[in-house]
Design a protein around this motif. Structure first.
Motif, PDB file in Angstrom:
ATOM      1  N   HIS A  57     -11.704  -1.325  66.051  1.00 24.63           N
ATOM      2  CA  HIS A  57     -12.538  -1.433  67.462  1.00 24.63           C
ATOM      3  C   HIS A  57     -12.019  -0.034  68.235  1.00 24.63           C
ATOM      4  N   VAL A  73     -21.054   6.638  67.177  1.00 25.14           N
ATOM      5  CA  VAL A  73     -21.271   5.315  66.645  1.00 25.14           C
ATOM      6  C   VAL A  73     -20.521   4.373  67.266  1.00 25.14           C
ATOM      7  N   SER A  74     -19.428   4.367  67.569  1.00 25.14           N
ATOM      8  CA  SER A  74     -18.884   3.264  68.348  1.00 25.14           C
ATOM      9  C   SER A  74     -19.405   3.040  69.556  1.00 25.14           C
ATOM     10  N   THR A 133     -22.334   0.744  69.147  1.00 18.51           N
ATOM     11  CA  THR A 133     -22.205  -0.274  68.096  1.00 18.51           C
ATOM     12  C   THR A 133     -20.850  -1.443  68.541  1.00 18.51           C
ATOM     13  N   ASP A 134     -19.991  -0.601  68.885  1.00 19.93           N
ATOM     14  CA  ASP A 134     -18.683  -1.389  69.237  1.00 19.93           C
ATOM     15  C   ASP A 134     -18.664  -2.138  70.528  1.00 19.93           C
TER      16      ASP A 134
END
Length: 336
Positions: free
Chosen positions: A212, A321-322, A325-326
């Motif tokens: 994370h 991406v994080s 998405t995270d």
């Protein structure tokens, strides 16, 4: 059962640090030009015994080889080990015997990763301590070199007192790995957390396979809330301090903010690839963003953090991406 290959992560780290023998070293190929290491980030000479042993605090020791570090503290009732990295596993018992006749009574496992705890079985009579999330993962692995802990805790905090020394185990939430904890020795003003801050260095590739990425910021903030002067990060060549955590936090914030802004400024162009090939279009877009952000970070931090130019381009793409998405809702006031 997980089978280990002949070259462990620790051995790879030793080779990367220039400690492999000529007989085992990989063939040398031409590497791109990288920034020189800042003086404070350069490795120290390794003694003939193959590892460095140096004091930390008033009863603690750092055992290091290559970029791996293990730590232990001698108390009235025995020795408490903080992680048992596989790269220094054979040295840990020798290092303990150099300074005390006391037995290792506890091994605190900061998280489940092989490179940090696969030497724990060198101390079969010790109690193994971790967060319950780490224990859950270790049960899944059924790896004989990574024992399931005897003592676990849930939630945010656990206090372990051994021989008059207090170890505060703090879980700031998912970060580099679910279950990855801070170990805090308040009397000595020492904070230890593996793989969140590497003192003097920019982040490792994809933040070390982080579970994370936004949680890494929260973990650094949790460390900085503590009253500490010495920071132990599990990797690189030296002991850290508060400034090391602060500069790594500043780097993270700039990398995140500049990446998110570049995502707004640089449009995703579907026309540059075959119609319908969204993966290829995103690959081009990711690279354009990373090409924009990376030089800014290198310019700002290249003289203070080692290897800013090594993995930052990849890590910008990991943040892209994080960011969607995270946790796309990191509080704005945290990113300052």
């Amino acid at each position: 059962m997980i089978q280990r290959t002949g070259v462990t992560a620790g051995a790879a780290a030793l080779a990367a640090a220039g400690l492999s023998t000529p007989a085992t070293a990989a063939p040398v190929t031409q590497a791109p030009d990288f920034l020189p290491l800042p003086e404070h980030a350069k490795p120290f000479p390794i003694p003939a015994e193959g590892y460095r042993l140096e004091p930390v605090g008033d009863n603690g020791y750092v055992v290091s080889a290559g970029v791996a570090q293990g730590y232990f503290f001698v108390t009235r009732a025995g020795v408490v080990m903080l992680d048992a990295p596989v790269a220094v596993a054979e040295f840990l018992p020798l290092a303990v015997k150099r300074v005390t006749d006391k037995q290792v009574t506890h091994v605190i496992l900061t998280h489940d990763h092989d490179d940090h705890i696969a030497g724990a079985t060198k101390f079969p009579d010790a109690k193994f301590v971790s967060h319950e999330m780490t224990a859950e993962l270790l049960r899944i692995y059924t790896d004989p070199d990574r024992p399931v802990p005897d003592v676990t805790f849930s939630g945010k905090h656990h206090r372990l007192t051994v021989g008059g020394e207090r170890f505060e185990l703090i879980y700031p939430g998912a970060n580099h790995e679910h279950g990855n904890i801070i170990v805090y020795l308040p009397r000595q003003k020492i904070a230890m957390m593996s793989d969140v801050v590497a003192p003097g260095w920019a982040p490792y590739l994809h933040y070390g396979n982080a579970d994370h990425i936004p949680g890494i910021l929260k973990a650094m903030d949790a460390v900085l809330e503590l009253d500490f002067e010495i920071f132990l990060g599990g990797h690189t060549y030296r002991i850290g301090d508060r400034h090391d955590v602060e500069i790594c936090r500043a780097f993270f914030v700039d990398q995140w903010n500049w990446t998110v802004q570049a995502m707004k400024d640089i449009p995703l162009d579907l026309s540059v690839v075959e119609a319908g090939n969204l993966w290829a279009a995103q690959a081009v877009w990711f690279n354009r963003i990373a090409d924009h952000v990376t030089p800014r970070l290198v310019k700002k931090y290249g003289k203070e953090l080692a290897a800013v130019d090594a993995f930052t381009h990849d890590n910008v793409k990991a943040i892209i991406v994080s960011s969607f998405t995270d946790d796309p809702n990191i509080p704005a006031d945290a990113l300052k």
